[in-house]
Design a protein around this motif. Structure first.
Motif, short mmCIF file in Angstrom:
data_model
loop_
_atom_site.label_atom_id
_atom_site.label_comp_id
_atom_site.label_asym_id
_atom_site.label_seq_id
_atom_site.Cartn_x
_atom_site.Cartn_y
_atom_site.Cartn_z
N ASP A 23 48.41 44.58 32.06
CA ASP A 23 49.36 44.86 33.13
C ASP A 23 49.73 43.50 33.73
OD1 ASP A 23 50.46 45.31 35.74
OD2 ASP A 23 49.57 47.30 35.74
N ALA A 24 50.97 43.10 33.53
CA ALA A 24 51.40 41.77 33.97
C ALA A 24 51.20 41.57 35.47
CB ALA A 24 52.85 41.53 33.60
N ALA A 25 51.23 42.64 36.25
CA ALA A 25 51.06 42.52 37.69
C ALA A 25 49.66 42.06 38.05
CB ALA A 25 51.37 43.84 38.38
N SER A 26 48.67 42.51 37.27
CA SER A 26 47.30 42.10 37.58
C SER A 26 46.92 40.84 36.82
CB SER A 26 46.31 43.22 37.25
OG SER A 26 46.25 43.44 35.86
N GLY A 27 47.52 40.65 35.65
CA GLY A 27 47.28 39.43 34.88
C GLY A 27 45.99 39.39 34.10
N THR A 28 45.13 40.36 34.31
CA THR A 28 43.85 40.40 33.60
C THR A 28 43.83 41.63 32.71
OG1 THR A 28 42.76 39.37 35.48
CG2 THR A 28 41.35 40.44 33.87
N PRO A 29 43.66 41.46 31.40
CA PRO A 29 43.63 42.62 30.52
C PRO A 29 42.44 43.52 30.79
CG PRO A 29 43.80 40.58 29.24
CD PRO A 29 43.52 40.20 30.67
N ASP B 5 52.39 46.08 29.88
CA ASP B 5 53.38 46.61 30.84
C ASP B 5 53.87 45.48 31.72
OD1 ASP B 5 53.01 49.17 29.85
OD2 ASP B 5 51.58 49.75 31.40
N TYR B 6 55.18 45.38 31.84
CA TYR B 6 55.82 44.32 32.62
C TYR B 6 56.80 44.96 33.59
CZ TYR B 6 53.84 41.87 28.68
OH TYR B 6 52.96 41.40 27.74
N TYR B 7 56.61 44.69 34.89
CA TYR B 7 57.47 45.30 35.91
C TYR B 7 57.44 44.44 37.17
CZ TYR B 7 52.92 47.11 37.42
OH TYR B 7 51.62 47.22 37.81
N ASP B 8 58.32 44.79 38.11
CA ASP B 8 58.43 44.08 39.38
C ASP B 8 57.35 44.59 40.34
OD1 ASP B 8 59.13 42.90 41.78
OD2 ASP B 8 61.23 43.50 41.69
N SER B 9 56.20 43.95 40.34
CA SER B 9 55.10 44.42 41.19
C SER B 9 55.39 44.16 42.66
CB SER B 9 53.79 43.75 40.78
OG SER B 9 53.86 42.36 40.94
N LYS B 10 56.23 43.20 42.97
CA LYS B 10 56.58 42.95 44.37
C LYS B 10 57.35 44.15 44.95
CE LYS B 10 58.51 39.53 47.45
NZ LYS B 10 59.08 38.19 47.60
N LYS B 11 58.24 44.72 44.17
CA LYS B 11 58.98 45.91 44.62
C LYS B 11 58.00 47.07 44.84
CE LYS B 11 62.82 48.96 43.34
NZ LYS B 11 62.28 50.27 43.53
N LEU B 12 57.08 47.25 43.92
CA LEU B 12 56.08 48.31 44.07
C LEU B 12 55.23 48.07 45.32
CD1 LEU B 12 54.56 50.82 43.16
CD2 LEU B 12 53.21 49.35 41.63
#
Length: 158
Positions: free
Chosen positions: A55-61, A142-149
């Protein structure tokens, strides 16, 4: 003798059909259906034991099926029990890897990463890359705008 040969041939043909690999796209669609049925255990059935979930938002697999079931799938379903995850583009795939745009929506009526529910509606878009081998998901990114979330999850002032 002919009957034995015919029976053996039928057995081989039917065995091969039973072992025929399910298409990666079918695996992904069934996996998403399990998410949309809000069933973490069922969704996890589509994961390989050594799956890597990035999850790209967390950066850790997250490594391993049981960790992905608990820390990703289960966490999302707990936080957004009415979640809907849908493809919003035609998937692009090459043999074992599928990429597609998606939309995730629902109401944050459960705990999210240790924070209490806000009861806010959430809706965000992203892209997933999923690799399927032997009918199981071995890698998901998964790649998404975590700031919006994060903004959608903030408690609203009353």
């Amino acid at each position: 003798m002919k009957a034995i040969k015919a029976a053996a041939l039928s057995f081989v043909l039917f065995s091969n059909l039973a072992l025929a690999e399910v298409s990666p796209l079918t695996v992904v669609k069934d996996y998403m259906s399990a998410w949309n049925a809000h069933d973490a255990a069922k969704a996890a059935q589509y994961l390989a034991p050594d799956v890597v979930y990035y999850d790209a938002a967390s950066g850790t697999p997250v490594n391993g099926k049981s960790n992905a079931e608990k820390e990703v799938i289960g966490a999302f379903i707990k936080a957004v029990p009415d979640l809907t995850w849908k493809m919003t583009s035609k998937p692009v795939y090459d043999h074992d890897t599928i990429a597609f745009r998606w939309e995730f929506s629902g109401k944050n009526s459960g705990e999210w990463a240790g924070s209490p529910a806000t009861n806010n509606p959430i809706k965000f878009e992203g892209v997933s890359y999923i690799t399927v081998n032997n009918g199981k998901i071995t890698w998901q990114g998964d790649y998404y705008d975590s700031k919006k979330l994060d903004e959608e999850l903030k408690p609203k002032n009353k």
